[in-house]
Design an enzyme around this catalytic site. Structure first.
Site, PDB file in Angstrom:
ATOM      1  N   ARG A  34      72.925 -60.568 -64.156  1.00 16.12           N
ATOM      2  CA  ARG A  34      71.839 -59.760 -63.342  1.00 16.12           C
ATOM      3  C   ARG A  34      72.253 -60.070 -61.999  1.00 16.12           C
ATOM      4  O   ARG A  34      72.741 -61.216 -61.724  1.00 16.12           O
ATOM      5  CB  ARG A  34      70.371 -60.477 -63.652  1.00 16.12           C
ATOM      6  CG  ARG A  34      69.871 -60.311 -64.984  1.00 16.12           C
ATOM      7  CD  ARG A  34      69.703 -58.671 -65.417  1.00 16.12           C
ATOM      8  NE  ARG A  34      68.840 -58.617 -66.598  1.00 16.12           N
ATOM      9  CZ  ARG A  34      69.388 -58.636 -67.738  1.00 16.12           C
ATOM     10  NH1 ARG A  34      70.707 -58.843 -67.858  1.00 16.12           N
ATOM     11  NH2 ARG A  34      68.465 -58.530 -68.928  1.00 16.12           N
TER      12      ARG A  34
ATOM     13  N   THR B 241      74.516 -54.079 -28.731  1.00 19.81           N
ATOM     14  CA  THR B 241      73.673 -54.277 -27.672  1.00 19.81           C
ATOM     15  C   THR B 241      74.082 -55.002 -26.224  1.00 19.81           C
ATOM     16  O   THR B 241      74.205 -54.546 -25.547  1.00 19.81           O
ATOM     17  CB  THR B 241      72.300 -55.140 -28.065  1.00 19.81           C
ATOM     18  OG1 THR B 241      71.730 -54.477 -29.194  1.00 19.81           O
ATOM     19  CG2 THR B 241      71.357 -55.152 -26.786  1.00 19.81           C
TER      20      THR B 241
ATOM     21  N   GLY C 238      69.150 -54.579 -35.416  1.00 22.87           N
ATOM     22  CA  GLY C 238      68.305 -54.969 -36.512  1.00 22.87           C
ATOM     23  C   GLY C 238      67.374 -55.913 -36.140  1.00 22.87           C
ATOM     24  O   GLY C 238      67.859 -56.839 -35.139  1.00 22.87           O
TER      25      GLY C 238
ATOM     26  N   MET D  18      73.123 -60.176 -47.135  1.00 24.84           N
ATOM     27  CA  MET D  18      73.498 -59.503 -45.683  1.00 24.84           C
ATOM     28  C   MET D  18      74.468 -60.364 -45.017  1.00 24.84           C
ATOM     29  O   MET D  18      75.045 -61.390 -45.530  1.00 24.84           O
ATOM     30  CB  MET D  18      72.451 -59.182 -44.976  1.00 24.84           C
ATOM     31  CG  MET D  18      71.446 -58.184 -45.466  1.00 24.84           C
ATOM     32  SD  MET D  18      70.040 -57.613 -44.175  1.00 24.84           S
ATOM     33  CE  MET D  18      69.708 -56.153 -44.867  1.00 24.84           C
ATOM     34  N   GLY D  19      74.958 -59.886 -43.909  1.00 21.06           N
ATOM     35  CA  GLY D  19      75.945 -60.814 -43.145  1.00 21.06           C
ATOM     36  C   GLY D  19      77.060 -59.838 -42.622  1.00 21.06           C
ATOM     37  O   GLY D  19      77.804 -60.247 -41.809  1.00 21.06           O
TER      38      GLY D  19
ATOM     39  N   THR E 238      71.279 -62.011 -33.834  1.00 23.44           N
ATOM     40  CA  THR E 238      71.506 -61.355 -35.213  1.00 23.44           C
ATOM     41  C   THR E 238      71.508 -62.547 -36.409  1.00 23.44           C
ATOM     42  O   THR E 238      71.901 -63.528 -36.205  1.00 23.44           O
ATOM     43  CB  THR E 238      73.073 -60.885 -35.263  1.00 23.44           C
ATOM     44  OG1 THR E 238      73.276 -60.491 -36.570  1.00 23.44           O
ATOM     45  CG2 THR E 238      73.848 -61.844 -34.603  1.00 23.44           C
ATOM     46  N   ILE E 239      70.760 -61.818 -37.481  1.00 20.03           N
ATOM     47  CA  ILE E 239      70.612 -63.011 -38.719  1.00 20.03           C
ATOM     48  C   ILE E 239      72.216 -63.408 -39.267  1.00 20.03           C
ATOM     49  O   ILE E 239      72.357 -64.268 -39.788  1.00 20.03           O
ATOM     50  CB  ILE E 239      69.898 -62.479 -39.831  1.00 20.03           C
ATOM     51  CG1 ILE E 239      70.286 -61.141 -40.102  1.00 20.03           C
ATOM     52  CG2 ILE E 239      68.416 -62.229 -39.158  1.00 20.03           C
ATOM     53  CD1 ILE E 239      70.086 -60.660 -41.757  1.00 20.03           C
ATOM     54  N   ASP E 240      73.312 -62.207 -38.865  1.00 16.15           N
ATOM     55  CA  ASP E 240      74.468 -62.467 -39.341  1.00 16.15           C
ATOM     56  C   ASP E 240      75.492 -63.597 -38.640  1.00 16.15           C
ATOM     57  O   ASP E 240      76.060 -64.302 -39.367  1.00 16.15           O
ATOM     58  CB  ASP E 240      75.271 -61.199 -39.260  1.00 16.15           C
ATOM     59  CG  ASP E 240      74.781 -60.027 -39.687  1.00 16.15           C
ATOM     60  OD1 ASP E 240      73.859 -60.229 -40.572  1.00 16.15           O
ATOM     61  OD2 ASP E 240      75.008 -58.848 -39.206  1.00 16.15           O
TER      62      ASP E 240
HETATM   63  O1  F6P Z   1      73.104 -56.950 -38.353  1.00 15.57           O
HETATM   64  C1  F6P Z   1      72.096 -57.249 -39.430  1.00 15.57           C
HETATM   65  C2  F6P Z   1      72.142 -56.728 -40.675  1.00 15.57           C
HETATM   66  O2  F6P Z   1      70.928 -56.962 -41.395  1.00 15.57           O
HETATM   67  C3  F6P Z   1      73.282 -56.783 -41.554  1.00 15.57           C
HETATM   68  O3  F6P Z   1      73.222 -58.102 -42.025  1.00 15.57           O
HETATM   69  C4  F6P Z   1      73.086 -55.387 -42.275  1.00 15.57           C
HETATM   70  O4  F6P Z   1      74.465 -55.116 -42.957  1.00 15.57           O
HETATM   71  C5  F6P Z   1      72.617 -54.509 -41.531  1.00 15.57           C
HETATM   72  O5  F6P Z   1      71.966 -55.301 -40.416  1.00 15.57           O
HETATM   73  C6  F6P Z   1      71.789 -53.595 -42.139  1.00 15.57           C
HETATM   74  O6  F6P Z   1      71.313 -52.727 -41.375  1.00 15.57           O
HETATM   75  P1  F6P Z   1      70.163 -51.619 -41.542  1.00 15.57           P
HETATM   76  O7  F6P Z   1      68.903 -52.312 -41.541  1.00 15.57           O
HETATM   77  O8  F6P Z   1      70.214 -50.475 -40.589  1.00 15.57           O
HETATM   78  O9  F6P Z   1      70.235 -50.996 -43.101  1.00 15.57           O
END
Ligand code: F6P
Length: 377
Positions: free
Chosen positions: A288, A126, A19, A190-191, A146-148
């Site tokens: 919400r 990767t 990603g 996300m994460g 990775t943003i995670d």
């Molecule tokens: O690993 C980065 C990430 O954005 C995760 O936080 C998320 O679960 C995943 O990729 C989403 O992947 P995609 O863009 O394939 O839906």
């Protein structure tokens, strides 16, 4: 110690996989500038992950002109590949569908393109691919992305702090609507299986409840926290929930399951809406849910990520110059150093449920869906 003796390097390639994350282009720029200015090497960009090693026309020459202005740009100019298996593909031969092993072709095309080394920029998946390329005889180095922030072996990955900043800004906006409408506002972040983005964004964005995968939550505790806040006169609550969080004894919220034989991971999501319904049922309060989604991956990297990405890029070039292959650049005690792929592959870096950040957050009264052992409010 170098894993191989320094070899004569003339031409290197860069590929981006997984990603996208803010800072990918900053690494491409860092690698290209350091390779050209310091070593006078040529630099080639492989398009869409390793596509350029399958079809050699899927490559671009990277010069100083091509990387101008890239430092601040989100995404990756090379395109990314986050699904599929780079080592095989399905083809039809004599009317039969067969799986073709692409490994010999990748090695042949690496030589055909006159390449001496490859920089793979990506996350854990990767790095696994990069390690396999190394085993196939391709001199490869890695840069962690990775943003995670869940990659083991490095204190931080670039892109993470930009994602936290984006999530925090979303929380700032939700705060005012929550207060105006006296609602429970939930932000799903996300994460994957790590709660880093949620923990840090929740802290910076003044969340009342933070739910992370590392601390399976007790629904009653979440409901009680919301009700307690109401009794104390706080007419609204802000909840941050990581996509990988789950109730104690509960299941992960999965939108799509992983595809076998490919690098397509399961897609998480949906817990925010689920939580909003449960809280409404049990409290009668208006709830919400907002899913921030890919907004977290886009946009210009913040200064911290631009600098980290640039340093990773320069280090990758230095590693190639020293013959330090099968290693990736990592951040350790504030310094960029090289570590073997084996230290990050098949591992994950998670939030410590009893670590300092969680404990300090609990002292502020933030609830993690478990009994707050620091303060009771
Ligand atoms: O690993 C980065 C990430 O954005 C995760 O936080 C998320 O679960 C995943 O990729 C989403 O992947 P995609 O863009 O394939 O839906």
């Amino acid at each position: 110690m170098p894993t191989e003796l320094p070899r004569d390097i003339h031409r290197i390639a860069i590929s981006t996989s997984g990603g996208d994350a803010p800072g990918l282009n900053a690494v491409i720029r860092g690698v290209t500038k350091a390779a050209i200015l310091k070593h006078r090497w040529e630099v080639v960009g492989l398009l869409n992950g390793l596509e350029g090693l399958v079809d050699t026309t899927r490559t671009v020459q990277l010069g100083l002109e091509q990387v101008r202005g890239l430092l601040s740009r989100g995404g990756t100019v090379l395109g990314a590949a986050s699904h599929g298996n780079p080592f095989s593909r399905s083809v039809v031969k004599d009317g039969q569908a067969v799986v073709e092993d692409l490994r010999p072709l990748l090695v042949k095309n690496f030589r055909y393109l006159g390449l001496d080394a490859l920089v793979c920029i990506g996350g854990e998946g990767t790095m696994k691919i990069a390690a396999m390329l190394g085993e196939m005889g391709i001199p490869v180095v890695g840069v962690p992305k990775t943003i995670d922030n869940d990659l083991a072996g490095t204190e931080l990955t670039f892109g993470f702090h930009t994602a936290v900043q984006t999530a925090m800004e979303a929380l700032d906006r939700l705060q005012t609507t929550a207060a105006s409408h006296h609602r429970v506002m939930i932000l799903e972040l996300m994460g994957r299986y790590a709660g880093w983005i949620s923990l840090m964004a929740g802290l910076a964005g003044d969340a009342d409840i933070i739910l992370v995968p590392e601390i399976p939550f007790d629904m009653q505790e979440v409901v009680d926290t919301v009700l307690r806040r109401n009794r104390r006169g706080a007419s609204f609550s802000i909840i941050v929930v990581a996509e990988g969080a789950r109730e104690k004894e509960g299941d992960l919220h999965v939108l799509r399951h992983a595809t076998e034989g490919t690098y397509a991971n399961e897609r998480l999501g949906g817990i925010g809406g689920w939580l909003a319904d449960r809280i409404h049922e049990q409290t009668g309060l208006e709830c919400r849910s907002t899913v921030l989604g890919h907004i977290q991956r886009g946009g210009s990297p913040i200064a911290f990520d631009r600098i980290l990405a640039t340093k990773f890029g320069v280090k990758a070039v230095g590693m190639i110059a020293k013959g330090r292959f099968n290693h990736l650049a990592v951040l350790e005690n504030g310094e960029i150093v090289a570590r073997p792929f084996s230290e990050v592959v098949d591992r994950e870096k998670n939030v410590d449920p009893d670590g300092q950040t969680v404990r300090y957050a609990e002292r502020l009264g933030i609830n993690f869906g478990r009994l707050n052992r620091e303060v009771r409010i």
